[in-house]
Design an enzyme around this catalytic site. Structure first.
Site, short mmCIF file in Angstrom:
data_model
loop_
_atom_site.label_atom_id
_atom_site.label_comp_id
_atom_site.label_asym_id
_atom_site.label_seq_id
_atom_site.Cartn_x
_atom_site.Cartn_y
_atom_site.Cartn_z
N HIS A 144 13.84 56.92 29.30
CA HIS A 144 13.47 57.00 30.19
C HIS A 144 13.24 54.94 29.65
O HIS A 144 12.91 54.70 30.78
CB HIS A 144 12.25 57.30 30.66
N GLU A 145 12.20 55.14 28.98
CA GLU A 145 11.71 53.86 28.00
C GLU A 145 12.99 52.67 28.37
O GLU A 145 13.01 51.89 28.87
CB GLU A 145 11.25 54.09 27.12
N HIS A 148 13.52 51.64 31.39
CA HIS A 148 13.33 50.26 31.47
C HIS A 148 13.72 48.73 31.19
O HIS A 148 13.69 48.10 31.56
CB HIS A 148 11.57 50.63 31.53
N GLU A 196 10.30 53.01 38.15
CA GLU A 196 9.95 54.33 37.42
C GLU A 196 11.14 54.96 37.95
O GLU A 196 11.92 55.97 36.88
CB GLU A 196 7.99 54.74 38.04
N ASP A 200 13.96 56.85 35.77
CA ASP A 200 14.59 57.96 35.42
C ASP A 200 15.93 58.05 35.69
O ASP A 200 16.97 59.07 34.68
CB ASP A 200 14.29 58.85 36.98
#
Length: 256
Positions: A144-145, A148, A196, A200
Site C-alpha cells: 500500500h505504501e 503511494h 487511499e 489499495d
C-alpha cells in the site's frame, strides 16, 4: 523563431498559469493578497515541482528522512530490518516505479502504522510488524505504501500545499521549507479518500505480482476495526470498513 517572441510566449504562458493558480490551487483571498509578480514566481516554481526528476524526488525524500530520524527512533535490529527489506524489495520488483532506489526503515513505535514519502522511502512501525499474523499481511501494508510512492501522491499534495502556504520564495524552492511541509503531510496528515483507495488498488496489484495473497490486505485491515476512528463523513481518510469492502469487491471480481 526570434528570442523576443519566445520570451513573450513564455510570459504569456506564466501569466495564464498564475491566473489558473488564482482560481484553482490558491483560494481567491490568497490570490488577491499576493502581488502579480509573486504569482508569476509561484507559477515558475510550480513548473519546477511539476518537472521534478526521479533523482530530485529521491533528494527530497532524503531531506524528509532527516526530519523523520529527528522525531522517531529507527529500529536497528538486523533480523527485523532484513525481513522488512526482503519483503520490500520483492514488492518493488513487481511495482510500477522500480526506478527508485527504495529504502525501507523500521520505526520503533508500538502503534500500528506505516507511511511513505517520495523517492522510495518507506517506514513501518514495529507495532505493525508485531500485529501481522503472516508475511503476506505485512507485505500488504508495505505494498500500500509503495503504491503511494508510485502514484506520486506526496508530491501532488505538496504542490497544492506549498503554494497555498507561500513556501516557494522568490529565490526558488526552499528545500527546507518544502521538506518540512512534506514531512507533515506524510506523517501527520491523512491522505484523501481517493488516494487511499488508489494505493489499495496498486497494493493488490503488487501483492499478486510478487506472489503474495491479495486477501491478506483486507485481513490485516480487519485488525484495525477495533481502533476508534471518526465516521467517514467527518474525515478525508476513508473508514477501515469502506476500504475492506472495496478491497474484497475488487478481489472477488478480479478488477485490480
Amino acid at each position: 523563431m526570434h528570442l523576443s517572441r519566445l520570451v513573450r510566449q513564455g510570459l504569456a504562458f506564466l501569466l495564464g498559469l498564475t491566473m489558473t493558480l488564482g482560481v484553482g490551487v490558491l483560494t481567491p483571498e490568497t490570490a488577491k493578497a499576493l502581488p502579480w509578480q509573486q504569482l508569476i514566481l509561484n507559477g515558475i516554481q510550480l513548473l519546477q515541482l511539476n518537472t521534478l526528476s526521479s533523482q530530485q524526488r529521491v533528494q527530497l525524500g532524503e531531506s524528509i528522512h532527516q526530519q523523520v530520524t529527528s522525531n522517531y527512533r529507527i529500529n536497528t535490529n538486523p533480523q527485523t530490518n532484513a525481513l522488512v527489506n526482503r519483503i520490500g524489495q520483492r514488492l518493488v520488483s513487481a511495482s510500477d516505479c522500480s526506478q527508485y532506489p527504495f529504502r525501507f526503515y523500521v520505526v520503533q513505535d508500538s502503534q500500528i502504522n506505516a507511511f511513505a514519502t517520495t523517492g522510495g522511502f518507506v517506514y513501518v512501525n514495529t507495532g505493525t510488524i508485531k500485529a501481522a499474523d503472516t508475511e503476506d499481511q505485512l507485505a500488504s501494508v508495505m505494498a500500500h505504501e509503495i503504491g503511494h510512492i508510485c502514484n506520486d501522491d506526496l508530491v501532488k499534495r505538496l504542490k497544492k500545499t506549498s503554494l497555498a502556504q507561500g513556501a516557494l520564495t522568490a529565490a526558488g524552492m526552499d528545500r527546507n521549507a518544502l521538506a518540512g511541509i512534506a514531512y507533515k503531510l506524510a506523517v501527520d496528515l491523512p491522505n484523501n479518500r481517493q488516494d487511499e483507495f488508489n494505493a489499495d488498488t496498486k497494493g493488490l496489484q503488487y501483492l499478486t505480482r510478487a506472489g503474495y495473497d491479495p486477501r491478506a490486505m483486507p485481513a490485516f485491515l480487519s485488525k484495525l476495526l477495533q481502533s476508534p476512528s471518526p465516521p467517514t463523513f467527518l474525515s478525508n481518510h476513508p473508514s477501515t470498513r469502506d476500504r475492506i469492502a472495496a478491497l474484497e469487491q475488487k478481489i472477488n471480481q478480479g478488477t485490480y
